[in-house]
Design a protein around this motif. Structure first.
Motif, PDB file in Angstrom:
ATOM      1  N   PRO A  25      20.157 -36.510 -32.535  1.00 17.38           N
ATOM      2  CA  PRO A  25      19.153 -35.478 -32.256  1.00 17.38           C
ATOM      3  C   PRO A  25      17.732 -36.010 -32.123  1.00 17.38           C
ATOM      4  O   PRO A  25      16.878 -35.349 -31.509  1.00 17.38           O
ATOM      5  CB  PRO A  25      19.271 -34.534 -33.460  1.00 17.38           C
ATOM      6  N   ASP A  26      17.473 -37.195 -32.670  1.00 21.39           N
ATOM      7  CA  ASP A  26      16.129 -37.758 -32.612  1.00 21.39           C
ATOM      8  C   ASP A  26      15.970 -38.854 -31.551  1.00 21.39           C
ATOM      9  O   ASP A  26      14.945 -39.546 -31.522  1.00 21.39           O
ATOM     10  CB  ASP A  26      15.751 -38.336 -33.987  1.00 21.39           C
ATOM     11  N   PHE A  27      16.964 -39.020 -30.699  1.00 15.48           N
ATOM     12  CA  PHE A  27      16.904 -40.080 -29.689  1.00 15.48           C
ATOM     13  C   PHE A  27      15.754 -39.806 -28.723  1.00 15.48           C
ATOM     14  O   PHE A  27      15.680 -38.750 -28.098  1.00 15.48           O
ATOM     15  CB  PHE A  27      18.222 -40.157 -28.917  1.00 15.48           C
ATOM     16  N   PRO A  28      14.815 -40.755 -28.579  1.00 14.49           N
ATOM     17  CA  PRO A  28      13.644 -40.515 -27.715  1.00 14.49           C
ATOM     18  C   PRO A  28      13.980 -40.659 -26.231  1.00 14.49           C
ATOM     19  O   PRO A  28      14.574 -41.660 -25.809  1.00 14.49           O
ATOM     20  CB  PRO A  28      12.650 -41.588 -28.165  1.00 14.49           C
ATOM     21  N   VAL A  29      13.589 -39.656 -25.460  1.00 13.20           N
ATOM     22  CA  VAL A  29      13.768 -39.663 -24.006  1.00 13.20           C
ATOM     23  C   VAL A  29      12.431 -39.278 -23.366  1.00 13.20           C
ATOM     24  O   VAL A  29      11.900 -38.204 -23.640  1.00 13.20           O
ATOM     25  CB  VAL A  29      14.856 -38.666 -23.555  1.00 13.20           C
ATOM     26  N   SER A  30      11.895 -40.158 -22.542  1.00 10.22           N
ATOM     27  CA  SER A  30      10.654 -39.855 -21.820  1.00 10.22           C
ATOM     28  C   SER A  30      10.951 -39.704 -20.331  1.00 10.22           C
ATOM     29  O   SER A  30      11.888 -40.315 -19.810  1.00 10.22           O
ATOM     30  CB  SER A  30       9.614 -40.955 -22.041  1.00 10.22           C
ATOM     31  N   THR A  31      10.147 -38.891 -19.655  1.00 11.73           N
ATOM     32  CA  THR A  31      10.381 -38.585 -18.242  1.00 11.73           C
ATOM     33  C   THR A  31       9.098 -38.738 -17.451  1.00 11.73           C
ATOM     34  O   THR A  31       8.031 -38.302 -17.885  1.00 11.73           O
ATOM     35  CB  THR A  31      10.898 -37.144 -18.086  1.00 11.73           C
ATOM     36  N   VAL A  32       9.214 -39.356 -16.267  1.00 11.15           N
ATOM     37  CA  VAL A  32       8.087 -39.492 -15.345  1.00 11.15           C
ATOM     38  C   VAL A  32       8.561 -39.105 -13.947  1.00 11.15           C
ATOM     39  O   VAL A  32       9.643 -39.519 -13.514  1.00 11.15           O
ATOM     40  CB  VAL A  32       7.547 -40.937 -15.320  1.00 11.15           C
ATOM     41  N   TYR A  33       7.754 -38.308 -13.253  1.00 15.45           N
ATOM     42  CA  TYR A  33       7.991 -37.999 -11.841  1.00 15.45           C
ATOM     43  C   TYR A  33       6.917 -38.707 -11.029  1.00 15.45           C
ATOM     44  O   TYR A  33       5.721 -38.509 -11.267  1.00 15.45           O
ATOM     45  CB  TYR A  33       7.937 -36.493 -11.595  1.00 15.45           C
ATOM     46  N   ALA A  74      15.220 -44.056 -24.121  1.00 20.50           N
ATOM     47  CA  ALA A  74      15.466 -44.064 -22.676  1.00 20.50           C
ATOM     48  C   ALA A  74      14.274 -43.495 -21.927  1.00 20.50           C
ATOM     49  O   ALA A  74      13.556 -42.621 -22.421  1.00 20.50           O
ATOM     50  CB  ALA A  74      16.720 -43.262 -22.333  1.00 20.50           C
ATOM     51  N   GLY A  75      14.075 -44.005 -20.707  1.00 25.54           N
ATOM     52  CA  GLY A  75      13.072 -43.481 -19.794  1.00 25.54           C
ATOM     53  C   GLY A  75      13.742 -43.029 -18.515  1.00 25.54           C
ATOM     54  O   GLY A  75      14.611 -43.730 -17.973  1.00 25.54           O
ATOM     55  N   LEU A  76      13.368 -41.846 -18.026  1.00 21.98           N
ATOM     56  CA  LEU A  76      13.936 -41.279 -16.820  1.00 21.98           C
ATOM     57  C   LEU A  76      12.863 -41.218 -15.745  1.00 21.98           C
ATOM     58  O   LEU A  76      11.766 -40.721 -15.984  1.00 21.98           O
ATOM     59  CB  LEU A  76      14.474 -39.873 -17.092  1.00 21.98           C
ATOM     60  N   VAL A  77      13.177 -41.711 -14.542  1.00 21.60           N
ATOM     61  CA  VAL A  77      12.206 -41.745 -13.449  1.00 21.60           C
ATOM     62  C   VAL A  77      12.721 -40.886 -12.302  1.00 21.60           C
ATOM     63  O   VAL A  77      13.747 -41.200 -11.684  1.00 21.60           O
ATOM     64  CB  VAL A  77      11.970 -43.187 -12.961  1.00 21.60           C
ATOM     65  N   ALA A 118      11.617 -48.291 -24.491  1.00 17.06           N
ATOM     66  CA  ALA A 118      12.878 -47.839 -23.883  1.00 17.06           C
ATOM     67  C   ALA A 118      13.757 -49.042 -23.580  1.00 17.06           C
ATOM     68  O   ALA A 118      13.289 -50.039 -23.024  1.00 17.06           O
ATOM     69  CB  ALA A 118      12.604 -47.062 -22.604  1.00 17.06           C
ATOM     70  N   ASP A 119      15.029 -48.977 -23.957  1.00 16.13           N
ATOM     71  CA  ASP A 119      15.949 -50.033 -23.550  1.00 16.13           C
ATOM     72  C   ASP A 119      16.975 -49.523 -22.543  1.00 16.13           C
ATOM     73  O   ASP A 119      17.906 -50.234 -22.176  1.00 16.13           O
ATOM     74  CB  ASP A 119      16.629 -50.697 -24.752  1.00 16.13           C
ATOM     75  N   PHE A 120      16.780 -48.282 -22.074  1.00 16.60           N
ATOM     76  CA  PHE A 120      17.499 -47.735 -20.923  1.00 16.60           C
ATOM     77  C   PHE A 120      16.462 -47.104 -19.994  1.00 16.60           C
ATOM     78  O   PHE A 120      15.571 -46.373 -20.452  1.00 16.60           O
ATOM     79  CB  PHE A 120      18.504 -46.657 -21.335  1.00 16.60           C
ATOM     80  N   VAL A 121      16.536 -47.398 -18.713  1.00 22.10           N
ATOM     81  CA  VAL A 121      15.735 -46.703 -17.701  1.00 22.10           C
ATOM     82  C   VAL A 121      16.698 -46.226 -16.618  1.00 22.10           C
ATOM     83  O   VAL A 121      17.558 -46.982 -16.171  1.00 22.10           O
ATOM     84  CB  VAL A 121      14.637 -47.598 -17.099  1.00 22.10           C
ATOM     85  N   VAL A 122      16.526 -44.957 -16.222  1.00 25.38           N
ATOM     86  CA  VAL A 122      17.510 -44.337 -15.336  1.00 25.38           C
ATOM     87  C   VAL A 122      16.804 -43.629 -14.180  1.00 25.38           C
ATOM     88  O   VAL A 122      15.884 -42.840 -14.413  1.00 25.38           O
ATOM     89  CB  VAL A 122      18.381 -43.326 -16.108  1.00 25.38           C
TER      90      VAL A 122
END
Length: 328
Positions: free
Chosen positions: A180-188, A153-156, A210-214
């Motif tokens: 526990p190993d699920f990748p989550v990236s974040t961008v501001y 997932a990617g968080l914006v 990422a197949d989820f973007v939030v």
């Protein structure tokens, strides 16, 4: 400025007499006034519109006189607007966003009879009171869904301020409670209005797997939804604060709505009757009249029934205080 901005009105000043520490005398409906400061336009669906709708409910349900101003992202403008309202006898002024906190604290020193509310804030200092929608709780549910159904997932976010950082922390905690190993990236992206930047950030995350973007970026969040929609049905996302399902009906798996108006009416009604909150106010999943999370049955990858049941169980545990969704 909003069309009802105080600079375009001639207003009579009024005051609220203090009865006890933390208490104020009740105010007659015809004398009760509430002002609103928003960082942008109330015409935009999303964050600013939520506050405007809440203000209109205060007018309708509490009989208050209301006004609002639309402001650029400028601390000096924030303080001036707070001072204008307080000097014209407004008993309550709401600054809609964490960025209004410092200006409220400074202004409150000179206007002890005005209650200053600040959205997305944990402040409680005198009559400056934070009203926080604990987005980490519904974001935790989104994280659970993403980890159950996706690979990353990617968080914006608009800006790295505590309410958004806490929401994203909740998402990561929810996802990693499943994997526990699920990748989550974040961008501001440094903006709450730049939908193009949000879309570009989302596409970059998608290209990296990422197949989820939030989103959590006010009006700019629409760019995240558009990126998901343009990339295809395999991409998942969520509506945050407003329902954007019509923009990406196949991609939005669920919608988080904060009925902020209901919460505001509850708090302001108490202030009008003479009771000032003795702590900051934190709305969460336990406040079923305020926080709502729903599923989209029309999504291309609609959330399966077993996952929905699990999410509902997790939601109940969060509401009961059994799961911490963010660092206190």
């Amino acid at each position: 400025m909003g069309k009802t901005a105080i600079s375009r009105r001639s207003l009579l000043a009024s005051t609220v007499a203090l009865a006890l520490a933390g208490m104020a005398g009740p105010v007659h409906a015809e004398d009760f006034k509430m002002g609103l400061l928003v960082p942008g336009s109330v015409a935009e669906e999303g964050w600013n519109r939520i506050a405007y709708d809440a203000l209109k409910r205060v007018e309708k349900e509490l009989g208050a006189k209301i006004s609002y101003v639309e402001l650029p992202d400028n601390p000096a403008a924030f303080e001036k607007a707070f001072r204008d309202y307080a000097s014209h006898g407004y008993q309550v002024v709401l600054g809609h966003g964490f960025q209004f906190q410092d200006a409220a604290l400074t202004t409150a020193e000179d206007f002890p009879d005005t209650v200053f509310l600040v959205s997305s804030s944990y402040i409680h200092e005198g009559k400056v009171i934070g009203l926080n929608t604990d987005a980490s709780q519904p974001f935790y549910l989104m994280g659970v869904i993403a980890a159950k159904m996706g690979k990353g997932a990617g968080l914006v976010g608009g800006m790295e301020i505590p309410p958004i950082a806490h929401a994203f922390e909740g998402f990561a905690k929810g996802a990693r409670s499943v994997d526990p190993d699920f990748p989550v990236s974040t961008v501001y992206i440094g903006s709450f209005t730049d939908a193009s930047a949000a879309k570009e950030a989302s596409l970059s995350m998608i290209s990296q797997g990422a197949d989820f973007v939030v989103p959590n970026a006010n009006a700019a969040g629409l760019g995240v939804i558009q990126a998901a929609q343009e990339t295809g049905d395999r991409l998942g996302t969520f509506s945050v604060y407003s329902d954007y399902t019509d923009v990406a009906p196949k991609n939005i798996l669920g919608t988080f709505i904060a009925d902020y108006g209901q919460g505001i009416v509850r708090i302001v009604s108490g202030i009008k009757d003479g009771t000032i909150p003795q702590s900051n106010v934190d709305f969460g999943l336990a406040d079923k009249d305020v926080i709502k999370f729903t599923f989209n049955d029309a999504a291309a990858r609609s959330v399966p029934e077993d996952v929905r049941k699990y999410v509902e169980e997790v939601s109940a545990r969060i509401a009961a205080g059994e799961i911490e969704t963010r660092t206190k």
